[in-house]
Design an enzyme around this catalytic site. Structure first.
Site, PDB file in Angstrom:
ATOM      1  N   ASN A 135       0.866  -1.191   0.000  1.00 43.31           N
ATOM      2  CA  ASN A 135       0.000   0.000   0.000  1.00 43.31           C
ATOM      3  C   ASN A 135       0.901   1.239   0.000  1.00 43.31           C
ATOM      4  O   ASN A 135       0.914   2.030   0.950  1.00 43.31           O
ATOM      5  CB  ASN A 135      -0.908  -0.006   1.220  1.00 43.31           C
ATOM      6  CG  ASN A 135      -1.812  -1.213   1.222  1.00 43.31           C
ATOM      7  OD1 ASN A 135      -2.121  -1.770   0.162  1.00 43.31           O
ATOM      8  ND2 ASN A 135      -2.236  -1.633   2.390  1.00 43.31           N
ATOM      9  N   TYR A 136       1.656   1.367  -1.065  1.00 38.72           N
ATOM     10  CA  TYR A 136       2.734   2.359  -1.132  1.00 38.72           C
ATOM     11  C   TYR A 136       2.334   3.775  -0.691  1.00 38.72           C
ATOM     12  O   TYR A 136       3.076   4.414   0.064  1.00 38.72           O
ATOM     13  CB  TYR A 136       3.316   2.349  -2.555  1.00 38.72           C
ATOM     14  CG  TYR A 136       4.173   3.527  -2.904  1.00 38.72           C
ATOM     15  CD1 TYR A 136       5.372   3.760  -2.242  1.00 38.72           C
ATOM     16  CD2 TYR A 136       3.787   4.435  -3.891  1.00 38.72           C
ATOM     17  CE1 TYR A 136       6.158   4.853  -2.554  1.00 38.72           C
ATOM     18  CE2 TYR A 136       4.570   5.519  -4.215  1.00 38.72           C
ATOM     19  CZ  TYR A 136       5.755   5.739  -3.543  1.00 38.72           C
ATOM     20  OH  TYR A 136       6.529   6.827  -3.851  1.00 38.72           O
ATOM     21  N   PRO A 137       1.164   4.291  -1.132  1.00 34.95           N
ATOM     22  CA  PRO A 137       0.858   5.673  -0.726  1.00 34.95           C
ATOM     23  C   PRO A 137       0.833   5.866   0.789  1.00 34.95           C
ATOM     24  O   PRO A 137       1.172   6.936   1.291  1.00 34.95           O
ATOM     25  CB  PRO A 137      -0.535   5.919  -1.324  1.00 34.95           C
ATOM     26  CG  PRO A 137      -0.616   4.969  -2.475  1.00 34.95           C
ATOM     27  CD  PRO A 137       0.137   3.741  -2.032  1.00 34.95           C
ATOM     28  N   ASP A 138       0.458   4.806   1.503  1.00 37.33           N
ATOM     29  CA  ASP A 138       0.414   4.875   2.969  1.00 37.33           C
ATOM     30  C   ASP A 138       1.794   5.054   3.589  1.00 37.33           C
ATOM     31  O   ASP A 138       1.907   5.527   4.717  1.00 37.33           O
ATOM     32  CB  ASP A 138      -0.100   3.543   3.541  1.00 37.33           C
ATOM     33  CG  ASP A 138      -1.611   3.495   3.641  1.00 37.33           C
ATOM     34  OD1 ASP A 138      -2.251   4.474   3.239  1.00 37.33           O
ATOM     35  OD2 ASP A 138      -2.124   2.463   4.114  1.00 37.33           O
ATOM     36  N   HIS A 139       2.823   4.566   2.908  1.00 37.05           N
ATOM     37  CA  HIS A 139       4.107   4.435   3.585  1.00 37.05           C
ATOM     38  C   HIS A 139       5.026   5.624   3.394  1.00 37.05           C
ATOM     39  O   HIS A 139       5.827   5.917   4.272  1.00 37.05           O
ATOM     40  CB  HIS A 139       4.813   3.155   3.132  1.00 37.05           C
ATOM     41  CG  HIS A 139       3.955   1.943   3.329  1.00 37.05           C
ATOM     42  ND1 HIS A 139       3.800   0.965   2.392  1.00 37.05           N
ATOM     43  CD2 HIS A 139       3.152   1.606   4.353  1.00 37.05           C
ATOM     44  CE1 HIS A 139       2.945   0.055   2.846  1.00 37.05           C
ATOM     45  NE2 HIS A 139       2.538   0.423   4.025  1.00 37.05           N
TER      46      HIS A 139
END
Lengths: 404, 368
Positions: free
Chosen positions: A171-175
């Site tokens: 969940n790249y945008p979260d990280h």
């Protein structure tokens, strides 16, 4: 010694799960006092999310939760209780920043929205970071980190043209994009407040934030040049890909960025099939990218990833083995000795790994003040020292079921 | 209204790994001057996407100063730019100022109150500091690449040079932290950002899985898969459906109710009690059976229609949007997200600050 950049800054943190807690962790690393609000009845869902350390405390074993919440204080407060509001107002009055990542209207439902909080703290910096912003026809639509990757266009653009899109695998945008945009916005607001004395409200739509890191794709589509997924290939270099090497599921990433380096590359790999005059120039290599990649893959498959990467780098060709998490923790990629991860001792979990502060500041470096807090570990101390509540008031709130 | 970074003077020199940080500062009101090397002098290892749309996007809102070709004149020009700046954004090489002509130890760069933000692929120190890297290579070295792609194919990168964007985001954060220290103490400092380290912060829980459970996460295709969670085809593309283990049981029953109303062939089998078991739903047969049913149902429905109706029914379905879908989004339009730039639509602000709104001056270029 120079004080930490955010020394004296107090953050009342209602964010949970993904993007928010990573952002507030950074604030803590650089000196802010971050007070995380959650409750046993409604804990941060990551507390129940793998991976886990062994043990019997179900809410205190998650390595996923721990990494994102290091260095924070924890107050257990049941926000569904009517008296939670008075506690929040007492804490907000003594806070510089308030952060939340709920669906729009949640804080307002508790009468703790921005307008309510500035009645007790007029210069408050208030960050709301809902999925799609606080207004618009889809503002209250539900979503998760995984759905955001699809919603923002990134999922569609990752993968191969001959298959359905594959996304980023995380969940790249979260990280990174959403927490770091949030921190940039908060720091800008803090600098503005330092200069003027004025607080403000920040709205971060996680969708709009993520669109900013793939902005060129949107702007290309607007002029009729929509990009499409193309695996690891890029228009301006070839070969540019990931190739198998000796061993089980071992890979090397190689980027041959110009014709000169292609010449150096062919000197190393010495494959007659790659010496075609057409291939000396990018246009020829792009035209025959399939064949080149096939020939290369057969050649790399017989070689050791580390040895090959070293040989290519010595010839100024960008290359690296594809590192896995276990290798990184064994310091194969050099991250442990560079200090990019740290092991901290947690009262329930024992020793486990945390991401260390990034970026590195030479005069005022960040530091992990401690591991993740136990749920409610700091409730009494925070209410007493910051909220100004006396012991009887705290007892009364606890008896009423507010502090759980 | 004022700007949050009004009065902050930034000089940016380098490649795409620092460019997005400069864009963020410009949007917050800093005066960002991009010092451009003549093309012939740009180091070959710098990562610069030649696509004009990418460059326009990354450098929008900045002033631009071309640096002279001649060495002495260039050194003088860069010294003057640094001397009149509070912050440098240097990217692409371990010592960018030396690369462009200001030798290490020059008093201009050593100024006590200067904030130097230094972004490089492997950090500014250590054996590998000068080694070449690209987005793909940094993604591999930082562990991010191992998590993306299909299991039967090579690991696959995230679109759009994300490792360079991550480095810029950390650089932007670090620079602002250092600016606050500077305003409080008068002291400057260096902010060092390694692209590889930035990438390693994006591994979700992979480091913890390895550390705590001895499980090495690898690429698994389009995310966690079970019957009810995954990517499914519809009339005009794909939707992401999440009514499996990571969602709520209510989502699953709401979806079955929708199938019933729509009279979907074969959907009644999903009411068998075995379908409440997530382990059963992970089996290939169950996944294939669900896919047949859902894709039959979705074949006549667009992703936008599925999204809106699923939300109304409390089912986590979401469109796999393309860039065109986003340009056509009624939600983004209602929020005035896109900004007009001539006859183009440009990407709007990453966040909205009520007292100090985002603004990028137009057009790029021209000396301040």
């Amino acid at each position: 010694m120079t004080a930490a950049p955010l020394a004296g800054l107090r953050v009342l943190d209602f964010t949970w799960v993904g993007a928010g807690p990573i952002g507030t962790k950074i604030l803590a690393e650089f000196g802010a006092e971050v007070i995380k609000i959650e409750s046993v009845t409604r804990p941060d869902p990551l507390r129940r999310t793998a991976p886990f350390a062994p043990g019997d405390a179900p809410l205190e074993r998650s390595g996923y939760f721990a990494d994102r919440n290091a260095g924070k204080r924890s107050v257990a407060l049941d926000m569904s209780h009517p008296r939670a509001r008075e506690v929040v107002l007492r804490l907000a009055a003594q806070s510089d920043v308030c952060t939340q990542s709920f669906r729009p209207g949640t804080m307002e439902k508790w009468r703790l929205g921005y307008e309510d909080l500035i009645t007790v703290r007029p210069d408050l910096i208030y960050l709301a970071m809902p999925m799609q912003g606080e207004s618009g026809p889809h503002a209250t639509f539900s979503g998760f980190g995984a759905t955001l990757v699809a919603l923002c266009g990134l999922h569609e653009l990752c993968g191969y043209p001959d298959r359905e899109p594959v996304g980023t695998g995380t969940n790249y945008p979260d990280h990174v994009p959403n927490p770091m945009h949030a921190v940039v916005a908060i720091l800008a607001a803090v600098l503005h407040r330092d200069a003027t004395g004025d607080g403000q409200r920040i709205e971060l739509s996680q969708l709009e934030s993520t669109l900013n890191v793939i902005g060129p794709a949107i702007e290309m589509a607007d002029i009729g040049r929509t990009p499409h997924r193309s695996g690891n290939r890029i228009p301006h270099a070839a070969p540019h890909g990931v190739f198998p090497t000796r061993g089980d599921d071992r890979w090397i990433a190689i980027s041959v960025m110009d014709d000169e380096r292609w010449a150096a590359f062919t000197a190393i790999c010495d494959l007659p099939a790659l010496r075609a005059p057409d291939y000396a120039h990018l246009a020829g290599r792009k035209a025959h990218e399939d064949e080149i990649e096939r020939a290369l893959a057969a050649w790399t498959a017989e070689r050791d990833a580390d040895e090959l990467a070293a040989a290519l780098v010595a010839a100024r060709i960008a290359a690296s083995p594809v590192r896995t998490a276990d290798e990184l923790l064994d310091d194969v990629g050099g991250l442990v000795s560079a200090g990019a991860v740290q092991w901290l001792d947690h009262p329930v979990m024992g020793t486990s790994v945390y991401t260390a502060p990034t970026p590195r500041l030479t005069r005022t470096p960040g530091s992990l003040a401690g591991p993740a807090p136990l749920l409610g570990a700091d409730t009494d101390e925070v209410l007493r020292e910051i909220g100004g509540l006396d012991p009887d008031e705290i007892l009364d709130l606890r008896a009423a079921g507010v502090l759980t | 209204m004022s700007a949050a970074l009004e009065g902050l003077r930034v000089v940016e020199i380098g490649d795409d790994s620092g460019a997005y940080a400069g864009r963020l500062y410009a949007g917050l009101g800093a005066r960002v001057v991009r010092a451009r090397l003549p093309d012939a002098l740009v180091p070959r290892d710098w990562n610069i996407d030649p696509d004009p749309v990418v460059q326009d996007y990354l450098h929008r809102g900045k002033f631009e100063v071309p640096l002279p070709e001649q060495d002495a004149a260039r050194a003088e020009a860069i010294a003057a730019l640094v001397a009149e700046s509070d912050v440098t954004l240097e990217s692409g090489s371990p010592d960018v100022l030396a690369v462009v002509g200001l030798p290490s130890g020059d008093p201009v760069a050593d100024r006590a109150d200067l904030v130097r933000v230094r972004i490089s692929p492997w950090g500014v120190e250590g054996d590998r500091a000068g080694d070449p890297a690209t987005d793909l290579v940094s993604s591999a070295a930082g562990g991010f690449l191992a998590l993306g792609g299909w299991p039967d194919r090579a690991p696959t990168r995230a679109f759009g040079d994300q490792s360079l964007r991550m480095a810029s985001l950390y650089a932007a954060v670090g620079g602002l932290l250092a600016v606050r220290t500077r305003r409080q103490s008068g002291q400057g400092q260096e902010v060092r950002v390694s692209v590889q380290e930035s990438v390693a912060t994006a591994l979700e829980n992979a480091l913890q899985f390895s550390d705590l459970e001895g499980v090495v996460r690898r690429r698994v295709g389009a995310g966690y898969q079970e019957a009810g969670t995954g990517v499914y085809a519809c009339a005009d593309g794909f939707v992401y459906v999440m009514v499996g283990r990571l969602s709520t049981a209510q989502g699953w029953s709401n979806l079955l109710a929708w199938f019933d109303e729509a009279g979907v062939d074969g959907a009644e089998m999903l009411r068998d009690p075995q379908w409440t078991d997530h382990e059963f739903r992970r089996t290939p047969d169950a996944q294939a059976a669900f896919r047949r049913i859902f894709e039959d149902f979705a074949a006549a429905r667009t992703k936008a229609d599925l999204y809106v109706e699923a939300q109304r029914r409390n089912i986590a379905v979401c469109p796999v949007n393309s860039p065109e879908d986003l340009l056509a989004s009624e939600h983004l339009a209602a929020r005035d997200f896109f900004v007009r730039g001539g006859n183009r639509r440009l990407v709007g602000a990453p966040y909205r600050l009520s007292a100090t709104p985002w603004s990028l001056r137009e057009p790029t270029g021209a000396t301040p």
